[in-house]
Design an enzyme around this catalytic site. Sequence first.
Site, PDB file in Angstrom:
ATOM      1  N   SER A 283      26.965  38.474  24.867  1.00 42.95           N
ATOM      2  CA  SER A 283      27.906  39.512  24.450  1.00 42.95           C
ATOM      3  C   SER A 283      28.018  40.623  25.494  1.00 42.95           C
ATOM      4  O   SER A 283      27.279  40.668  26.472  1.00 42.95           O
ATOM      5  CB  SER A 283      27.476  40.095  23.117  1.00 42.95           C
ATOM      6  OG  SER A 283      26.617  41.169  23.327  1.00 42.95           O
TER       7      SER A 283
ATOM      8  N   ARG B 168      27.364  43.686  24.873  1.00 43.87           N
ATOM      9  CA  ARG B 168      26.680  44.868  24.339  1.00 43.87           C
ATOM     10  C   ARG B 168      25.894  45.601  25.423  1.00 43.87           C
ATOM     11  O   ARG B 168      25.022  45.046  26.074  1.00 43.87           O
ATOM     12  CB  ARG B 168      25.825  44.508  23.127  1.00 43.87           C
ATOM     13  CG  ARG B 168      24.488  43.907  23.375  1.00 43.87           C
ATOM     14  CD  ARG B 168      23.875  43.419  22.078  1.00 43.87           C
ATOM     15  NE  ARG B 168      24.730  42.442  21.432  1.00 43.87           N
ATOM     16  CZ  ARG B 168      24.279  41.328  20.828  1.00 43.87           C
ATOM     17  NH1 ARG B 168      22.999  41.083  20.757  1.00 43.87           N
ATOM     18  NH2 ARG B 168      25.106  40.470  20.279  1.00 43.87           N
TER      19      ARG B 168
END
Length: 757
Positions: free
Chosen positions: A647, A649
Amino acid sequence: MVQDLDMVKKVYSNFKSNVDSARKLLGRPMTLTEKILYAHLKPANGGKGTDLNNFGRGKDYVDFYPDRVAMQDATAQMALLQFMSAGIPKVAVPSTVHCDHLIQAEVNASTDLATANRENSEVYEFLANVSKKYGIGFWKPGAGIIHQVVLENYAFPGGMMIGTDSHTPNAGGLGMIAIGVGGADAVDVMAGIPWELKFPKLIGVKLTGSLKGWASAKDIILKLAGILTVKGGTGAIVEYFGSGTATLSCTGKGTICNMGAEIGATTSIFPYDVRMADYLKKTDRAEIANLADGVADYLKADVDIEKNPEKYYDQVVTIDLDTLEPHINGPFTPDLATPISQFAKAVKENGWPSKLSAALIGSCTNSSYEDIDRVATVAKQAATQNLKAKCEFLITPGSEQVRATIERDGQLGALDKMGANVMANACGPCIGQWKRHGSQEKNSIITSFNRNFTARNDGNPKTHAFVASPETVIGFALAGDLSIDFTKEPVTNEKGEKVMLQTPKGLDLPDKGFVKDEHGYVAPAADGSSITVAINPKSDRLQALSPFNAPSLDKDFNDLRMLIKAKGKCTTDHISMAGSWLKFRGHLDNISNNLLIGAINSFNGEANKVKNQASGVTGAVPATARDYKAQGIGWLVVGEENYGEGSSREHAALEPRHLGGKAIVVKSFARIHETNLKKQGMLPLTFATPADYDKIREDDTFSLNAKDLAPGKQLTLSIKHADGQTESIMLNHTFNEQQIGWFKAGSALNLIAANKK
Ligand code: SF4
């Protein structure tokens, strides 16, 4: 319509002239990707013309001006906390926040939504307030998953956007260059400063023929993931071309682009065609379809490219849709692709549990009207053949617009009769937000999601998660067993009879149009200057950010210790877990308690167990990092290939920085994570000789010549072994001048704030 039409008109008004100038400069035909990228270059010299250059693919860093930004609730918290600390009054480009990740799937849509609203009220209120103040559109919990909502409302052919989520490329289904980034990148674009990207390489994927039988658009990307692997697209944009592209619906193209993230691609894109125009019209954007029609020749690769693709793409892959079988990818990695005809054999040979415990359809990847209409035809047959799902069967619609439409058109009713439980229009089990009842035993599940890393869906490392198309998922839900090829063999019904499933059919768009979601969107205030955004200093969900200190280049990189030498796959899920940790995404200190707890320590083969070299005590990774920080000991992390895949993130970069980390030294990085580390003032470095990974011992002490950091120049890692021996190894990096500025300032945000003064 919530789309910013003026912005779209502006993009189209300059599109032809920008592309023509670039073609003249390059002196050759252009791919679609190049056209869009060159049309979004930084304006040169006071806005006259664009900053044209013949950029080196995979080499040159280039400044772009994307048209818009999208953020999901888990990453938006940190992105907006950073935006606030930059002290800018209003976003410079249209931007939106989508509340989708924090809703846990447990009982059903209404109960789970009420629970989420109660438990996350502080975060939702913060996001709504910040959005209102700074000119950002706000999509409430229950309105839908970010990428589905973006496709329905904002994506447009030839546009360019960034999003704080790795599946932002979903918008490539509507011919947009859409790139997943960290929150600090979103801050750049929202602040109106150019956004930097290394000019990507280009992978051309030629599609021929048309899909047959049970095969669907998802199978194209499942097959491609098997060919290219999770690293194959790194640093590249995947551009689809060939006659097969026009046979796919717009949302099918979106599914393929969405899952391009699983091969590490920067993004993926399809050429503009009538299927996209149809989708724009059905989603209330006929005006945009007309505008796109006006530049249609510019929204696909030049004719010569298709004739001689090897000359213009860095790599070309051909997939024949006529012969493509449904694929099942997994377990534990999305690139382990098996065609359904070989799957029963693979299940047996690998000892994967063949009895299914759950089947899940939905997520941003596969919950379009077409997906649900096709699986509903299977569910309708099931009703006439006394068939019911033989395992738990969950549906998570991608948006309220899709959910309300499939309720009106009867598909939800058919799925309900088959035993489906419809959850909220949210990420839910796709991101570990699945309060699964039952044991933590070894079991198999099959999903139409995109990602299946260990423990991603239910937190159970023994769950074997397989990724497939919605059609394949419903077939297996009715078969109940992964060793039954339901496309060729009969399945057993409730009366014990053997029945054959018919191939699914469906419409890609609803005849009666979509049911509008009238309540999900909140527009920002025209003037937000009087709105205050308060953060309770005692909150455990939100924490105002303090700037990171600029490093002392003479002192901070000596006598470093190693926090962990990670073995094997180390994704952003291993570095900063999702699931129950999602609730701390707005509180840096609290979420730092999950730092690297999923990574496997190469010295003991265990997760979250490392030796503190200062105290000699073996303990948890975050506690060890905190202890080093308290004692003023800098540390580094060592890892293997494609470190930080998964991801976007940025917590995976913020947490090591917050707990005193200095450098991450690995065999190779995933693109977004490498940039995130640079933006937060960390040093992402790679072994010049990958085998040097083996030279690193648990009790080594390290020094880095960080003050010599310069573009294209290697750094030296000096290693002092505990037995007194020393050795040096060379490390590569990809920092350019501007990024070195971030490092020296302590973070990219520190530079933005300083330049504003
Ligand atoms: Fe949500 Fe899953 Fe899509 Fe990510 S991939 S946006 S978690 S549904």
